[in-house]
Design a protein around this motif. Structure first.
Motif, PDB file in Angstrom:
ATOM      1  N   ARG A  52     -18.882 -46.492 -37.286  1.00  0.00           N
ATOM      2  CA  ARG A  52     -17.975 -45.530 -36.654  1.00  0.00           C
ATOM      3  C   ARG A  52     -18.671 -44.890 -35.459  1.00  0.00           C
ATOM      4  NH1 ARG A  52     -18.171 -39.924 -37.300  1.00  0.00           N
ATOM      5  NH2 ARG A  52     -19.760 -39.181 -38.746  1.00  0.00           N
ATOM      6  N   SER A 468      -8.207 -60.315 -33.539  1.00  0.00           N
ATOM      7  CA  SER A 468      -7.972 -58.896 -33.285  1.00  0.00           C
ATOM      8  C   SER A 468      -6.921 -58.306 -34.218  1.00  0.00           C
ATOM      9  CB  SER A 468      -7.557 -58.682 -31.821  1.00  0.00           C
ATOM     10  OG  SER A 468      -6.404 -59.450 -31.532  1.00  0.00           O
ATOM     11  N   ALA A 469      -6.569 -59.031 -35.283  1.00  0.00           N
ATOM     12  CA  ALA A 469      -5.510 -58.525 -36.165  1.00  0.00           C
ATOM     13  C   ALA A 469      -5.982 -57.371 -37.044  1.00  0.00           C
ATOM     14  CB  ALA A 469      -4.977 -59.661 -37.034  1.00  0.00           C
ATOM     15  N   GLY A 470      -7.217 -57.386 -37.497  1.00  0.00           N
ATOM     16  CA  GLY A 470      -7.729 -56.315 -38.352  1.00  0.00           C
ATOM     17  C   GLY A 470      -8.939 -55.655 -37.736  1.00  0.00           C
ATOM     18  N   ASP A 471      -9.884 -55.262 -38.583  1.00  0.00           N
ATOM     19  CA  ASP A 471     -11.121 -54.662 -38.090  1.00  0.00           C
ATOM     20  C   ASP A 471     -11.898 -55.722 -37.298  1.00  0.00           C
ATOM     21  OD1 ASP A 471     -13.494 -53.394 -37.664  1.00  0.00           O
ATOM     22  OD2 ASP A 471     -13.706 -52.644 -39.703  1.00  0.00           O
ATOM     23  N   VAL A 472     -12.100 -55.445 -36.012  1.00  0.00           N
ATOM     24  CA  VAL A 472     -12.666 -56.471 -35.131  1.00  0.00           C
ATOM     25  C   VAL A 472     -14.196 -56.496 -35.132  1.00  0.00           C
ATOM     26  CG1 VAL A 472     -10.678 -56.352 -33.593  1.00  0.00           C
ATOM     27  CG2 VAL A 472     -12.701 -54.948 -33.114  1.00  0.00           C
ATOM     28  N   SER A 502      -9.578 -53.030 -29.113  1.00  0.00           N
ATOM     29  CA  SER A 502      -8.993 -52.431 -30.300  1.00  0.00           C
ATOM     30  C   SER A 502      -9.199 -50.922 -30.258  1.00  0.00           C
ATOM     31  CB  SER A 502      -9.670 -53.064 -31.524  1.00  0.00           C
ATOM     32  OG  SER A 502      -9.874 -52.132 -32.532  1.00  0.00           O
ATOM     33  N   LEU A 504      -8.020 -47.059 -31.980  1.00  0.00           N
ATOM     34  CA  LEU A 504      -7.339 -46.191 -32.934  1.00  0.00           C
ATOM     35  C   LEU A 504      -7.212 -44.824 -32.287  1.00  0.00           C
ATOM     36  CD1 LEU A 504      -9.203 -46.867 -36.289  1.00  0.00           C
ATOM     37  CD2 LEU A 504      -6.733 -46.935 -36.013  1.00  0.00           C
ATOM     38  N   LYS A 505      -6.054 -44.190 -32.456  1.00  0.00           N
ATOM     39  CA  LYS A 505      -5.899 -42.837 -31.920  1.00  0.00           C
ATOM     40  C   LYS A 505      -6.857 -41.876 -32.611  1.00  0.00           C
ATOM     41  CE  LYS A 505      -2.422 -40.223 -33.594  1.00  0.00           C
ATOM     42  NZ  LYS A 505      -2.829 -39.384 -34.749  1.00  0.00           N
ATOM     43  N   ASP A 506      -7.073 -40.726 -32.006  1.00  0.00           N
ATOM     44  CA  ASP A 506      -7.766 -39.622 -32.661  1.00  0.00           C
ATOM     45  C   ASP A 506      -6.948 -39.248 -33.900  1.00  0.00           C
ATOM     46  OD1 ASP A 506      -8.570 -37.066 -33.499  1.00  0.00           O
ATOM     47  OD2 ASP A 506      -9.011 -36.401 -31.461  1.00  0.00           O
ATOM     48  N   PRO A 507      -7.554 -39.253 -35.111  1.00  0.00           N
ATOM     49  CA  PRO A 507      -6.751 -38.976 -36.306  1.00  0.00           C
ATOM     50  C   PRO A 507      -6.090 -37.607 -36.274  1.00  0.00           C
ATOM     51  CG  PRO A 507      -9.101 -39.080 -36.830  1.00  0.00           C
ATOM     52  CD  PRO A 507      -8.937 -39.569 -35.432  1.00  0.00           C
ATOM     53  N   ALA A 569       1.688 -45.271 -29.767  1.00  0.00           N
ATOM     54  CA  ALA A 569       1.311 -45.973 -30.996  1.00  0.00           C
ATOM     55  C   ALA A 569       0.022 -45.400 -31.551  1.00  0.00           C
ATOM     56  CB  ALA A 569       1.118 -47.464 -30.705  1.00  0.00           C
ATOM     57  N   PRO A 570      -0.103 -45.372 -32.901  1.00  0.00           N
ATOM     58  CA  PRO A 570      -1.361 -44.877 -33.482  1.00  0.00           C
ATOM     59  C   PRO A 570      -2.520 -45.857 -33.309  1.00  0.00           C
ATOM     60  CG  PRO A 570       0.327 -45.177 -35.205  1.00  0.00           C
ATOM     61  CD  PRO A 570       0.911 -45.681 -33.935  1.00  0.00           C
ATOM     62  N   GLN A 571      -2.207 -47.149 -33.164  1.00  0.00           N
ATOM     63  CA  GLN A 571      -3.275 -48.118 -32.942  1.00  0.00           C
ATOM     64  C   GLN A 571      -2.794 -49.231 -32.018  1.00  0.00           C
ATOM     65  OE1 GLN A 571      -4.466 -49.842 -36.672  1.00  0.00           O
ATOM     66  NE2 GLN A 571      -2.407 -49.866 -37.502  1.00  0.00           N
ATOM     67  N   THR A 573      -4.138 -53.127 -30.505  1.00  0.00           N
ATOM     68  CA  THR A 573      -5.167 -54.160 -30.622  1.00  0.00           C
ATOM     69  C   THR A 573      -4.673 -55.466 -30.022  1.00  0.00           C
ATOM     70  OG1 THR A 573      -6.523 -55.403 -32.190  1.00  0.00           O
ATOM     71  CG2 THR A 573      -4.381 -54.704 -32.975  1.00  0.00           C
TER      72      THR A 573
ATOM     73  N   GLU B 144       5.708 -48.974 -37.310  1.00  0.00           N
ATOM     74  CA  GLU B 144       5.984 -50.184 -36.536  1.00  0.00           C
ATOM     75  C   GLU B 144       6.582 -51.275 -37.437  1.00  0.00           C
ATOM     76  OE1 GLU B 144       2.988 -48.497 -36.218  1.00  0.00           O
ATOM     77  OE2 GLU B 144       3.717 -47.565 -34.387  1.00  0.00           O
ATOM     78  N   SER B 173      -4.204 -53.317 -39.983  1.00  0.00           N
ATOM     79  CA  SER B 173      -4.654 -52.024 -39.472  1.00  0.00           C
ATOM     80  C   SER B 173      -6.099 -52.119 -39.051  1.00  0.00           C
ATOM     81  CB  SER B 173      -4.489 -50.968 -40.561  1.00  0.00           C
ATOM     82  OG  SER B 173      -5.434 -49.950 -40.403  1.00  0.00           O
ATOM     83  N   LEU B 174      -6.478 -51.329 -38.066  1.00  0.00           N
ATOM     84  CA  LEU B 174      -7.866 -51.302 -37.618  1.00  0.00           C
ATOM     85  C   LEU B 174      -8.693 -50.344 -38.452  1.00  0.00           C
ATOM     86  CD1 LEU B 174      -7.061 -51.006 -33.829  1.00  0.00           C
ATOM     87  CD2 LEU B 174      -7.398 -53.071 -35.155  1.00  0.00           C
ATOM     88  N   PHE B 191      -9.694 -40.549 -40.976  1.00  0.00           N
ATOM     89  CA  PHE B 191      -8.267 -40.578 -41.324  1.00  0.00           C
ATOM     90  C   PHE B 191      -7.517 -39.279 -41.021  1.00  0.00           C
ATOM     91  CE2 PHE B 191     -10.295 -43.662 -44.187  1.00  0.00           C
ATOM     92  CZ  PHE B 191      -9.482 -44.774 -44.017  1.00  0.00           C
ATOM     93  N   GLY B 192      -8.241 -38.211 -40.746  1.00  0.00           N
ATOM     94  CA  GLY B 192      -7.581 -36.934 -40.495  1.00  0.00           C
ATOM     95  C   GLY B 192      -7.618 -36.022 -41.708  1.00  0.00           C
ATOM     96  N   SER B 214      -1.711 -39.427 -39.727  1.00  0.00           N
ATOM     97  CA  SER B 214      -1.023 -39.645 -38.458  1.00  0.00           C
ATOM     98  C   SER B 214      -0.956 -41.122 -38.106  1.00  0.00           C
ATOM     99  CB  SER B 214      -1.693 -38.842 -37.342  1.00  0.00           C
ATOM    100  OG  SER B 214      -3.021 -39.241 -37.201  1.00  0.00           O
ATOM    101  N   PHE B 215      -1.544 -42.005 -38.947  1.00  0.00           N
ATOM    102  CA  PHE B 215      -1.416 -43.441 -38.710  1.00  0.00           C
ATOM    103  C   PHE B 215      -0.231 -44.051 -39.454  1.00  0.00           C
ATOM    104  CE2 PHE B 215      -5.940 -42.400 -38.308  1.00  0.00           C
ATOM    105  CZ  PHE B 215      -6.157 -42.809 -37.008  1.00  0.00           C
TER     106      PHE B 215
END
Lengths: 639, 279
Positions: A52, A468-472, A502, A504-507, A569-571, A573, B144, B173-174, B191-192, B214-215
């Motif tokens: 992370r 790029s579908a999941g965790d890259v 890829s 991810l938004k800020d949670p 969008a929240p994510q 990729t 989505e 999901s990422l 995750f928030g 929020s995801f």
């Protein structure tokens, strides 16, 4: 008189004279060793790759900086670390309780090395200060506080940056040593390997004719090493090469590691990325390598404006004009002209670097990117809804937006122009000084203007859409290079580089509008080019004929300072392949991420303080992130 | 506690010790008009110079430094003879600060006895704890992919305990699909806050009812649970030492001041309306 060695601190003398229980040198050594042991203990659990991003601020001032103190800051490094760890402190001037929404992972307190601690002497009415006409005047202003203190500070900065600061008031580097020891002690106390990293650092404040060449200097080491030197001062030299000499001397003599991060090229009037050395020599390969060895990163966004791109240089980039400060130099004494801009902005410098690389065989501008605050309040705030301003005179209030912050012959800059930005995101394996520092050295970093988006970016030759579908991360590290790296040579039949993007938004923040790849390259004639590709975006927008995706829209209610995550969008990729690749030409690629529009800090101020904000001031913004580039060099070889 | 240590922690003894040390430092009565320029001075100038500029001073620079030192020494002594150091706020503040440092050094530094550290650890157990952690697996239902992700999550949740049970798969999901030993702060960072507090409420292992972030909406299986626990003395020893040192220093500073204060008769001569404001 029995002569006492002035070098020894007073308590140490006492120990010597009386055999008190003061720790002996061996005890100090073992304390440093204990810190190292803890780092090593944590290092044993290191994951195979960074999992992370760690968020931090590499550039924060406290009242130990002469200008911050005069502006009214009273908080010190220990307070700054406490705040960064998520604890509440009281802001100096406004008296407001200040607390981050979430703790940061690391912090560099980077007070100006010049006159470190001058403010304390000024505030106390030190004899030397009172003997000087300006010193007396400023002392009175500081005691009076409020606007008088702010005005004094502006005058101090102006005189300092013009080289007119009274010599009698200048502390020699050695006179700053006690304060330096306090800076070090605060970092040592706050450092907590595995959980929070407190770096020892300072800012070297070089500005010939107020043209900003400032660098933040960061130590990888603890106080046992950093304490053996005092910060290099621009009073000794304002030439970056001399700073590098001092860094080399420290590394050779003490055995430590140190790096420098320049910032605010936008206030350098073209000097930051000038094409000759400070002494006026032409660049050569040695200079290029030496610069990148000492300065692997550039601070691209911060309170005094954003420095990624400028609309004059990037007329086809509709997002280039973001929080632009282009009035003049640091004190607005010399007006900015268009020909200066190429030497000021990161994207242009990266392009120029490619050209120089083909000419010199080495690239002097192959830097990675981070953001940081440059706050002078001891409060590392970059969130628009929790922004404590550039200095203590512009802490949240009804009037700060209309305050003048810089004024000179070239023009004025006002409080509302401050940018609530940014933070440094670092892909380190662990939260330790060594791990973060090494990630900075390999440029595995990105800049954000505040939001804590998670941005992955890998380059390789055979990434597929499924990758790029999941965790890259796993596939990215396995078959490619991360941000900051250089693409390996292509294999047989590999026609164009592929990239995993890829995000991810800020949670706890806003949704994402889009992720773009910014490509720069140099053609056979030595001319540089750039192109911004929309790579992945939210919703079902269809790119126009020019390939560009239209605006995402806005949910911002400026009057209430609110927004909704009903768009974006929240994510995001995608695997992206360069459609215009020429294997014969050097290139770089970096990712720019845009959030959906959110209220700017000025909107929050208006709601909370009924602030008077001048007409036409922007009330919403599109926060963003910039990654370090991935470079491609024909016939391989690092830039 | 040894007699010496007990003695050393008596404020009055500390005061006398400091007095003795100050005297020892100053040496015999400073009546002599000697000023010695010796190798010690040159050594300290050179060392300072080296640290500031990364090189030793030249002979000319050294001469200049020595001249400055001499000048400062002479003027300082003359000033003290004239009593200029009295009523000088800067000098007073500096001296008071030095006394504070001295007092806190006497109180806090040095090695503590093991018993003392253990006792402190027991008394302040709340300062030394390891936060609770959870291990988890999670799947996500996004807007989505689902018109009502919450509904989809509840359907999948019901299927877990159906016969035969179905393990939910969720959408691509990422976000990390699993985490080991994450603290509440780790969960919040990824995750928030809503997700973090929802998961930290888990009382046992197994699947939790849907949790929104929020995801989207998550189904979370708690795979391990480690409650917050007090750190044993051995684990917390370094921190105990640091905390105790800090506490002792503050205490010593205050004790010293109080002991010194008792030796003075403070005369409050203020009009009534100002008394409440007095320090």
């Amino acid at each position: 008189m029995r002569h006492a060695h002035p070098l020894l601190p007073f308590p140490a003398l006492l120990a010597f004279a009386c055999g008190s229980p003061e720790p002996k040198p061996e005890d100090v050594q073992s304390e440093a060793e204990a810190q190292l042991d803890e780092e090593e203990e944590v290092a044993q659990d290191a994951p195979a790759f960074p999992t992370r991003p760690l968020f931090g601020d590499t550039h924060l001032h406290t009242s130990f900086s002469f200008d911050a103190g005069t502006f009214g800051a009273r908080l010190e490094p220990a307070d700054a670390y406490r705040f960064a760890k998520g604890q509440e402190v009281t802001a100096t001037v406004s008296g407001l309780p200040a607390k981050l929404s979430r703790p940061l992972d690391f912090l560099v307190v980077a007070d100006h090395s010049e006159n470190l601690g001058f403010f304390r002497a000024l505030k106390d009415g030190d004899e030397r200060v009172m003997a000087n006409e300006y010193g007396r005047k400023w002392h009175e202003a500081v005691v009076a506080g409020g606007q008088a203190s702010v005005d004094a500070s502006i005058e101090i900065i102006k005189m300092f940056s013009q080289g007119q600061f009274p010599e009698e008031l200048t502390l020699s580097p050695e006179q700053t040593r006690p304060m330096w020891q306090e800076v070090i002690q605060a970092a040592e106390d706050a450092n907590d390997p595995g959980r929070f990293t407190a770096f020892i650092g300072y800012e070297w404040t070089s500005m010939p004719s107020s043209q900003n060449l400032h660098r933040v200097v960061i130590f990888k080491d603890g106080g046992d090493k950093a304490g053996q030197v005092v910060p290099f001062s621009a009073d000794i030299s304002d030439d970056p090469e001399k700073l590098w000499d001092a860094m080399d001397a420290y590394e050779d003599r003490i055995g430590g590691r140190v790096l420098a991060i320049p910032h605010n090229g936008n206030l350098s009037n073209g000097l930051m990325f000038a094409l000759t050395t400070q002494e006026g020599r032409s660049f050569d390969a040695d200079y290029a390598r030496r610069r990148m060895q000492h300065e692997p990163l550039y601070e691209v966004t911060q309170i005094k404006g954003d420095g990624e791109a400028h609309p004059f240089l990037s007329p086809n980039d509709e997002f280039a004009d973001y929080e632009t400060w282009d009035v003049g130099n640091l004190d607005a004494s010399i007006k900015k002209t268009d020909d200066m801009l190429a030497g000021e902005y990161a994207r242009e410098a990266l392009k120029t670097g490619l050209r120089l690389q083909t000419e010199l065989g080495a690239n002097p501008f192959a830097f990675g990117m981070i953001g940081s605050t440059d706050s002078h309040t001891a409060l590392a705030t970059a969130d628009s809804d929790n922004f404590f301003g550039k200095h203590s005179g512009v802490e949240p209030s009804a009037v700060r937006a209309s305050h003048q912050v810089i004024s000179g012959e070239a023009g004025e800059l006002y409080g509302w122009q401050m940018t609530a930005s940014g933070y440094a995101a670092v892909w380190a394996h662990q939260n330790t000084r060594a791990s973060i520092f090494e990630a900075m050295e390999r440029k595995e970093t990105y800049a954000t203007t505040g939001p804590r988006m998670v941005v992955r970016f890998f380059g390789g030759w055979d990434f597929s859409e499924e990758d790029s579908a999941g965790d890259v991360a796993e596939v990215g590290y396995d078959r490619g290079v991360p941000m900051g790296g250089t693409l390996a040579a292509p294999g047989d039949g590999q026609a164009a580089p592929t990239f995993l993007v890829s995000v991810l938004k800020d949670p706890e923040g806003a949704n994402l509008d889009r992720a773009q790849v910014v490509k720069g390259w140099v053609d056979a004639e030595g001319k540089t080019h750039e192109k911004v590709y929309d790579v992945v975006w939210s919703g079902d927008r269809v790119p126009g004929e020019d390939g560009k995706v239209g605006p995402v829209g806005s949910t911002v209610d400026e009057a209430k300072a609110t927004y909704e995550n009903t768009i974006g969008a929240p994510q995001l990729t995608r695997t992206w392949t360069d459609p215009d690749f020429d294997p014969a030409r050097p290139a770089f690629y970096y990712v720019r991420v845009l959030q959906i529009p959110t209220p700017r800090w000025t909107a929050y101020d208006r709601v909370r303080f009924d602030a008077k904000v001048p007409d036409g001031v922007p009330m919403s913004t599109q926060e963003r992130a910039y990654t370090s580039p991935i470079w491609y060099t024909p016939n391989e070889g690092s830039p | 506690m040894s007699t010496l240590r007990r003695l050393a922690s008596e404020p009055l003894v500390q005061f006398l010790a400091i007095g003795a040390c100050v005297f020892a430092l100053a040496g015999p009565a400073p009546s002599s008009d000697e000023i010695v320029i010796d190798e010690g001075l040159v050594w300290s100038i050179t060392t300072r110079w080296q640290a500031a500029r990364q090189r030793p001073p030249t002979q000319a620079e050294l001469d200049e430094e020595i001249a400055q030192h001499l000048r400062q020494e002479v003027l300082t002594r003359e000033a003290m003879k004239m009593g200029l150091h009295h009523d000088d706020i800067v000098i007073q503040r500096r001296l008071a600060q030095k006394m504070d440092f001295l007092a806190s050094d006497l109180g806090g530094a040095g090695a503590f006895g093991m018993d003392e550290l253990r006792a402190w650890h027991t008394e302040h157990a709340e300062l030394f704890t390891e936060p609770a952690t959870v291990g988890l697996r999670q799947v996500l239902f996004t807007e989505e992919q689902h018109t009502d992700p919450k509904d989809a999550a509840w359907v999948a949740y019901a299927a877990i305990s159906a016969d035969p049970p179905t393990v939910p798969t969720g959408d691509a999901s990422l976000l990390p699909a699993s985490l080991e030993a994450a603290t509440a702060q780790d969960l919040r960072a990824t995750f928030g806050p809503g997700f973090a507090s929802g998961v930290m409420k888990a009382e046992g292992l197994g699947w939790l009812p849907p949790i929104a972030s929020s995801f989207g909406v998550h189904l979370v299986e708690v795979t391990s649970l480690t409650p917050a626990r007090p750190l044993s003395f051995e684990e917390a020893r370094d921190d105990v030492q640091a905390e105790l040192t800090r506490a002792r220093r503050m205490q010593a500073r205050e004790d010293f001041y109080q002991a010194a204060l008792e030796r003075y008769e403070v005369i409050w001569d203020l009009p009534d309306e100002l008394v409440a404001e007095a320090p």
